[in-house]
Design a protein around this motif. Structure first.
Motif, PDB file in Angstrom:
ATOM      1  N   ILE A 152       0.989  -0.887  -0.174  1.00 45.33           N
ATOM      2  CA  ILE A 152       0.124  -0.305   0.137  1.00 45.33           C
ATOM      3  C   ILE A 152       0.774   0.668   0.104  1.00 45.33           C
ATOM      4  N   ALA A 153       2.157   0.992   1.158  1.00 45.87           N
ATOM      5  CA  ALA A 153       2.994   2.555   0.540  1.00 45.87           C
ATOM      6  C   ALA A 153       3.818   2.648  -0.433  1.00 45.87           C
ATOM      7  N   ASP A 154       4.091   1.217  -1.457  1.00 40.15           N
ATOM      8  CA  ASP A 154       4.370   1.163  -2.384  1.00 40.15           C
ATOM      9  C   ASP A 154       3.479   2.149  -3.028  1.00 40.15           C
ATOM     10  N   ALA A 155       2.187   1.599  -3.495  1.00 40.55           N
ATOM     11  CA  ALA A 155       1.462   2.376  -4.563  1.00 40.55           C
ATOM     12  C   ALA A 155       1.759   3.662  -4.008  1.00 40.55           C
ATOM     13  N   ILE A 156       0.762   4.139  -2.479  1.00 42.21           N
ATOM     14  CA  ILE A 156       0.861   5.719  -2.408  1.00 42.21           C
ATOM     15  C   ILE A 156       2.400   6.896  -2.170  1.00 42.21           C
ATOM     16  N   GLU A 157       3.609   5.905  -2.468  1.00 40.30           N
ATOM     17  CA  GLU A 157       4.650   6.501  -3.234  1.00 40.30           C
ATOM     18  C   GLU A 157       4.851   6.491  -4.390  1.00 40.30           C
ATOM     19  N   GLU A 158       4.474   5.945  -5.664  1.00 41.47           N
ATOM     20  CA  GLU A 158       4.368   5.329  -6.626  1.00 41.47           C
ATOM     21  C   GLU A 158       3.529   7.142  -6.980  1.00 41.47           C
ATOM     22  N   VAL A 159       2.207   7.270  -6.319  1.00 43.32           N
ATOM     23  CA  VAL A 159       0.989   8.733  -7.623  1.00 43.32           C
ATOM     24  C   VAL A 159       1.869   9.465  -6.987  1.00 43.32           C
ATOM     25  N   LEU A 160       2.761   9.569  -5.646  1.00 44.48           N
ATOM     26  CA  LEU A 160       3.066  10.635  -4.978  1.00 44.48           C
ATOM     27  C   LEU A 160       4.287  12.027  -6.127  1.00 44.48           C
ATOM     28  N   ALA A 161       5.114  10.298  -6.274  1.00 43.91           N
ATOM     29  CA  ALA A 161       6.024  10.325  -7.421  1.00 43.91           C
ATOM     30  C   ALA A 161       5.726  10.841  -8.591  1.00 43.91           C
TER      31      ALA A 161
END
Length: 171
Positions: A152-161
């Motif tokens: 979940i954190a990986d997915a959110i980091e991708e969207v933030l990037a």
């Protein structure tokens, strides 16, 4: 409760927008937004977990802000714009957050996923997350019994990037 009795109990008029569609309803004053969505409107993407605001499975967006639907009385939402997971995207045209969750396998059983996705969108709207630690802290109100937190954190980091594509989808 007996249907005939329930029909005689007091109701309050309510006008709001859910997933872009206007609704004018008569609701009992004790009806939560969660029960209105799931029972009355058959929008079952929003999940009933604890029914006490502790798990985040029922998280929806109210005027762009994340909120536990089990804690909000429907009658308090006159004129509000509600977004549930059903209003975010389609299998062919996924919202960037949905797409990132799929690409990062950010779910296992999937029960918490609608709330996780709506909470992520609220987190992005708030604009306070810039690190993985921020993400973990700001998503701490959404529990995942399967333990998919890393993904979940990986997915959110991708969207933030990739904030540019996220902003386009949000508009």
């Amino acid at each position: 409760m007996d249907t005939a009795l329930e029909d005689r109990l007091p109701t309050c008029p309510l006008s709001l927008t859910i997933n872009g569609k206007p609704y004018t309803l008569d609701v009992h004053p004790w009806t939560t937004l969660l029960d209105l969505l799931r029972s009355d409107l058959e929008l079952t993407g929003t999940k009933k977990g604890c029914d006490h605001g502790q798990c985040g499975a029922c998280t929806v967006l109210i005027d762009g802000q994340r909120m536990n639907a089990c804690l909000k009385l429907a009658v308090t939402l006159e004129g509000a714009a509600i977004t549930t997971v059903e209003g975010l995207g389609t299998p062919d045209e996924m919202h960037p957050v949905q797409k990132a969750f799929v690409e990062h396998d950010a779910f296992q059983c999937g029960y918490c996923t609608p709330g996780q996705i709506c909470s992520t969108i609220g987190l992005l709207n708030e604009g306070h997350a810039s690190t993985r630690e921020d993400i973990r802290e700001l998503m701490s109100g959404n529990l995942c019994r399967c333990g998919a937190y890393t993904n979940i954190a990986d997915a959110i980091e991708e969207v933030l990037a990739d904030r540019a594509s996220y902003r386009e989808a949000a508009e």
